[in-house]
Design a protein around this motif. Structure first.
Motif, PDB file in Angstrom:
ATOM      1  N   LYS A 115      32.791 -38.530  12.191  1.00 23.57           N
ATOM      2  CA  LYS A 115      33.674 -37.495  12.853  1.00 23.57           C
ATOM      3  C   LYS A 115      34.169 -36.616  11.518  1.00 23.57           C
ATOM      4  N   SER A 161      30.842 -34.120  10.429  1.00 20.56           N
ATOM      5  CA  SER A 161      30.708 -33.184  11.432  1.00 20.56           C
ATOM      6  C   SER A 161      31.825 -32.065  11.274  1.00 20.56           C
ATOM      7  N   TRP A 175      31.217 -30.236   7.963  1.00 25.33           N
ATOM      8  CA  TRP A 175      29.886 -29.702   7.744  1.00 25.33           C
ATOM      9  C   TRP A 175      30.016 -28.325   8.673  1.00 25.33           C
ATOM     10  N   HIS A 176      30.766 -28.151   9.821  1.00 28.62           N
ATOM     11  CA  HIS A 176      30.986 -26.989  10.437  1.00 28.62           C
ATOM     12  C   HIS A 176      31.755 -25.824   9.841  1.00 28.62           C
TER      13      HIS A 176
END
Length: 232
Positions: A221, A224, A227-228
């Motif tokens: 989680k 993600s 990363w964004h």
């Protein structure tokens, strides 16, 4: 043929025992710019004394009808990622299944060299070792020597592969009528060892959590989320 820029993106999942598997984006791991085929359709098929091909050759009266573009597309999820090979030279770094989309009004929209069932599989390797760099940063992208994320950069490398085979064309023209013409002029199918690709100015970046084991079970989680916000 000089190709355009290409971008390969995959997720790497590390498994117990040192193995890994790769995850590709929904739209495919590889996105590449199109390239023009020198000579266009005239160069691919003409002149010809075969009636159906000769008729097409006579209809090519302008650049639009003659132009053939080739676009490299994903033909499956890459495999066999080797980080050590990416940081050194002379070893395959990753196996990339691709197909080449040939586009021209006479060839139609479904003319490909390679397919999902029979892809071209590239296994590029560094000609010389790249320049290595390591950065650490926060989840929002701010550089921080104590941050939650690491990025490994491997830049200024040239990569090559001379081991891949290339299958014949398919879907070219109505009901594949022009497959054989494309194959004849381009020497397809072509066995392993008769083909080559060179990737100039190759840059590889590998980003991930600095200490994923400390945030289990939320490591996926957080990766993600960071990363964004930090990478893309």
């Amino acid at each position: 043929v000089v190709t355009g820029a290409s971008d390969l993106q995959v997720g790497v999942v590390q498994h117990t025992g040192g193995t890994n598997s790769l995850v590709a984006p929904a739209g495919g791991a590889l996105i590449a710019d199109s390239a023009d085929i020198p000579g266009g359709l005239l160069g691919l098929m003409c002149p010809s004394n075969i009636p159906v091909i000769g008729d097409i050759c006579r209809q090519i009266t302008n650049g639009t009808l003659n132009r053939v573009t080739a676009t490299v597309e994903s033909a499956g999820t890459p495999t066999d990622f080797n980080l050590t090979a990416g940081a050194t030279s002379g070893q395959p770094i990753i196996a990339i299944p691709i197909r080449i989309h040939l586009q021209n009004p006479f060839l139609g929209n479904s003319c490909y060299i390679g397919s999902a069932a029979h892809p071209i599989v590239l296994r590029p390797q560094n000609v010389t070792a790249p320049t290595l760099g390591i950065q650490r940063f926060d989840g929002n992208g701010t550089p921080d020597t104590a941050g939650d994320m690491n990025r490994l950069s491997l830049v200024n490398a040239s990569q090559t592969d001379t081991t891949f085979a290339v299958p014949g064309a398919s879907g070219c023209g109505l009901a594949g009528l022009l497959d054989w013409a494309v194959n004849l002029k381009t020497g397809l199918p072509s066995a392993a060892g008769r083909n080559s690709v060179v990737l100039n100015s190759a840059s590889t970046y590998l980003a991930g959590l600095h200490a994923p084991g400390t945030v289990v079970p939320d490591n996926g989680k957080l990766l993600s989320q960071y990363w964004h916000s930090a990478v893309q």
